[in-house]
Design a protein around this motif. Structure first.
Motif, PDB file in Angstrom:
ATOM      1  N   UNK A   8       1.224  -1.526   0.177  1.00 42.85           N
ATOM      2  CA  UNK A   8      -0.517  -0.115  -0.128  1.00 42.85           C
ATOM      3  C   UNK A   8       1.146   1.137   0.010  1.00 42.85           C
ATOM      4  N   UNK A   9       0.162   2.083  -0.511  1.00 41.71           N
ATOM      5  CA  UNK A   9       0.873   3.533  -0.440  1.00 41.71           C
ATOM      6  C   UNK A   9       0.784   4.324   1.047  1.00 41.71           C
ATOM      7  N   UNK A  10       1.309   5.155   1.353  1.00 45.10           N
ATOM      8  CA  UNK A  10       0.879   6.059   2.916  1.00 45.10           C
ATOM      9  C   UNK A  10       1.388   7.423   2.648  1.00 45.10           C
ATOM     10  N   UNK A  11       0.603   8.036   3.203  1.00 45.14           N
ATOM     11  CA  UNK A  11       1.040   9.718   3.442  1.00 45.14           C
ATOM     12  C   UNK A  11       2.415   9.230   4.835  1.00 45.14           C
ATOM     13  N   UNK A  12       3.448  10.075   3.907  1.00 47.15           N
ATOM     14  CA  UNK A  12       4.651  10.194   5.636  1.00 47.15           C
ATOM     15  C   UNK A  12       3.925  10.917   6.524  1.00 47.15           C
ATOM     16  N   UNK A  13       5.197  10.291   7.555  1.00 45.94           N
ATOM     17  CA  UNK A  13       4.909  10.475   9.261  1.00 45.94           C
ATOM     18  C   UNK A  13       6.891  11.398   9.511  1.00 45.94           C
ATOM     19  N   UNK A  14       7.124  12.720   9.618  1.00 47.07           N
ATOM     20  CA  UNK A  14       8.419  12.595   9.701  1.00 47.07           C
ATOM     21  C   UNK A  14       8.461  12.523  10.933  1.00 47.07           C
ATOM     22  N   UNK A  15       9.841  12.117  10.922  1.00 43.32           N
ATOM     23  CA  UNK A  15      10.375  11.568  12.428  1.00 43.32           C
ATOM     24  C   UNK A  15       9.908  12.460  13.289  1.00 43.32           C
ATOM     25  N   UNK A  16      11.099  13.988  12.923  1.00 47.91           N
ATOM     26  CA  UNK A  16      10.336  15.065  13.956  1.00 47.91           C
ATOM     27  C   UNK A  16       9.116  15.240  14.639  1.00 47.91           C
ATOM     28  N   UNK A  17       8.372  15.151  13.769  1.00 46.32           N
ATOM     29  CA  UNK A  17       6.930  15.470  14.379  1.00 46.32           C
ATOM     30  C   UNK A  17       6.694  14.145  15.145  1.00 46.32           C
ATOM     31  N   UNK A  18       7.040  13.595  14.657  1.00 43.39           N
ATOM     32  CA  UNK A  18       6.672  11.801  15.546  1.00 43.39           C
ATOM     33  C   UNK A  18       7.288  12.205  17.187  1.00 43.39           C
ATOM     34  N   UNK A  19       8.370  12.533  17.230  1.00 47.81           N
ATOM     35  CA  UNK A  19       9.152  12.105  19.053  1.00 47.81           C
ATOM     36  C   UNK A  19       8.539  13.593  19.030  1.00 47.81           C
ATOM     37  N   UNK A  20       7.959  14.652  18.650  1.00 43.15           N
ATOM     38  CA  UNK A  20       7.301  15.831  19.211  1.00 43.15           C
ATOM     39  C   UNK A  20       5.821  15.560  19.976  1.00 43.15           C
ATOM     40  N   UNK A  21       5.422  14.351  18.689  1.00 36.82           N
ATOM     41  CA  UNK A  21       4.004  13.957  19.555  1.00 36.82           C
ATOM     42  C   UNK A  21       3.972  13.382  20.294  1.00 36.82           C
ATOM     43  N   UNK A  22       5.509  12.525  20.669  1.00 33.61           N
ATOM     44  CA  UNK A  22       5.557  11.284  22.072  1.00 33.61           C
ATOM     45  C   UNK A  22       6.019  12.530  22.953  1.00 33.61           C
ATOM     46  N   UNK A  23       6.735  13.650  22.879  1.00 29.17           N
ATOM     47  CA  UNK A  23       6.827  14.458  23.775  1.00 29.17           C
ATOM     48  C   UNK A  23       5.705  15.347  24.202  1.00 29.17           C
ATOM     49  N   UNK A  24       4.618  15.178  23.581  1.00 32.50           N
ATOM     50  CA  UNK A  24       3.299  16.193  23.537  1.00 32.50           C
ATOM     51  C   UNK A  24       2.193  15.588  24.420  1.00 32.50           C
ATOM     52  N   UNK A  25       2.424  13.796  24.233  1.00 30.59           N
ATOM     53  CA  UNK A  25       1.627  12.921  24.806  1.00 30.59           C
ATOM     54  C   UNK A  25       2.580  12.846  26.630  1.00 30.59           C
TER      55      UNK A  25
END
Length: 276
Positions: A8-25
């Motif tokens: 399947x083809x997926x929209x990418x998730x930038x690593x920096x955004x993912x790490x920011x999301x984890x920090x925000x949680x």
């Protein structure tokens, strides 16, 4: 052994955004206060002062190892003795680990569901894992209703695989489902698409166990085409949902993301109760 593969083809998730999301949680959880206001447990209050309904700290200190949280019955207002979330570890530099236990006391098939979620280093997420165990409470008679599932995600390996010219030596995302009569292995490997999205290939292998060992190849021969089509359609639907929602999420900054997460916690409760 039965085999299946689909991409399947997926929209990418930038690593920096993912790490920011984890920090925000983690920030949101750590900034939430526990107020010991009742014998049933400490009520939780969000950083903006609003109470977090539907959950209490039943034992221990907030986010310390051993802290136990329980959902609250909507009608009685008392903690649910059949469900709990326990903090096993909460250290941003090392590990965050939670355990979720649900006990189903249904008279026909009583069972216990144990889930364990682990994240290595919230400051720089490297890997995550999830394990699920369903244990029947009625002994050998319900043995066939139990099983285990495990998922492991190598985050470093995932983003290396999505980079240009980087082919992974092993699958960064793996999973297994184990039942008394069958075992299913899953591998997921991403690679970059020419347009910057992710091409994600899912491979599934199923093998029978015990007396069911010869039945899996037989079932694959009889129902293989239909089963492969059903799996492909399920993955395509999941990809469509991902692609419809993820692009908007990854454009949120940390402040907007925190606000969205806070509203989601309250909104889920309002939607359930119908209250504003």
């Amino acid at each position: 052994m039965a085999r299946f593969q689909h991409t399947v083809t997926l929209a990418p998730v930038p690593r920096r955004w993912f790490e920011s999301c984890v920090a925000t949680l983690h920030d949101l959880a750590e900034d939430t206060d526990a107020e010991d206001t009742s014998a049933q447990g400490a009520r939780l209050r969000l950083p903006d002062g609003r109470p977090l309904p539907g959950l209490v700290l039943a034992r221990g200190r907030h986010l310390r190892p051993g802290a136990r949280y329980r959902p609250v019955h909507e009608e009685s207002g008392e903690p649910d003795a059949d469900q709990c979330v326990t903090v096993r570890a909460w250290d941003r530099r090392r590990e965050t680990a939670l355990e979720v236990v649900t006990v189903d006391g249904a008279p026909d098939h009583p069972a216990r569901l144990d889930c364990a979620l682990t994240l290595t280093s919230a400051e720089r997420p490297r890997e995550a894992s999830l394990s699920v165990t369903l244990t029947p409470s009625d002994g050998k008679r319900d043995k066939h209703l139990g099983g285990t599932g495990r998922v492991h995600l190598d985050l470093d390996g995932w983003w290396r695989a999505t980079g240009r010219g980087r082919h992974p030596s092993r699958s960064p995302l793996t999973g297994t489902l184990t039942h008394a009569y069958a075992r299913v292995g899953v591998t997921v490997v991403p690679r970059p698409a020419p347009d910057g999205r992710w091409l994600v290939t899912v491979k599934i292998r199923a093998r029978g166990r015990s007396f069911a060992r010869p039945l899996v190849p037989l079932a694959a021969a009889l129902l293989g085409r239909r089963a492969r089509r059903a799996c492909a359609e399920s993955l395509d639907r999941a990809a469509a949902t991902w692609n419809a929602q993820v692009p908007a999420l990854v454009h949120m900054d940390a402040e907007r993301l925190r606000a969205e997460l806070t509203d989601a916690l309250l909104g889920a409760r309002r939607a359930h109760t119908g209250k504003e």
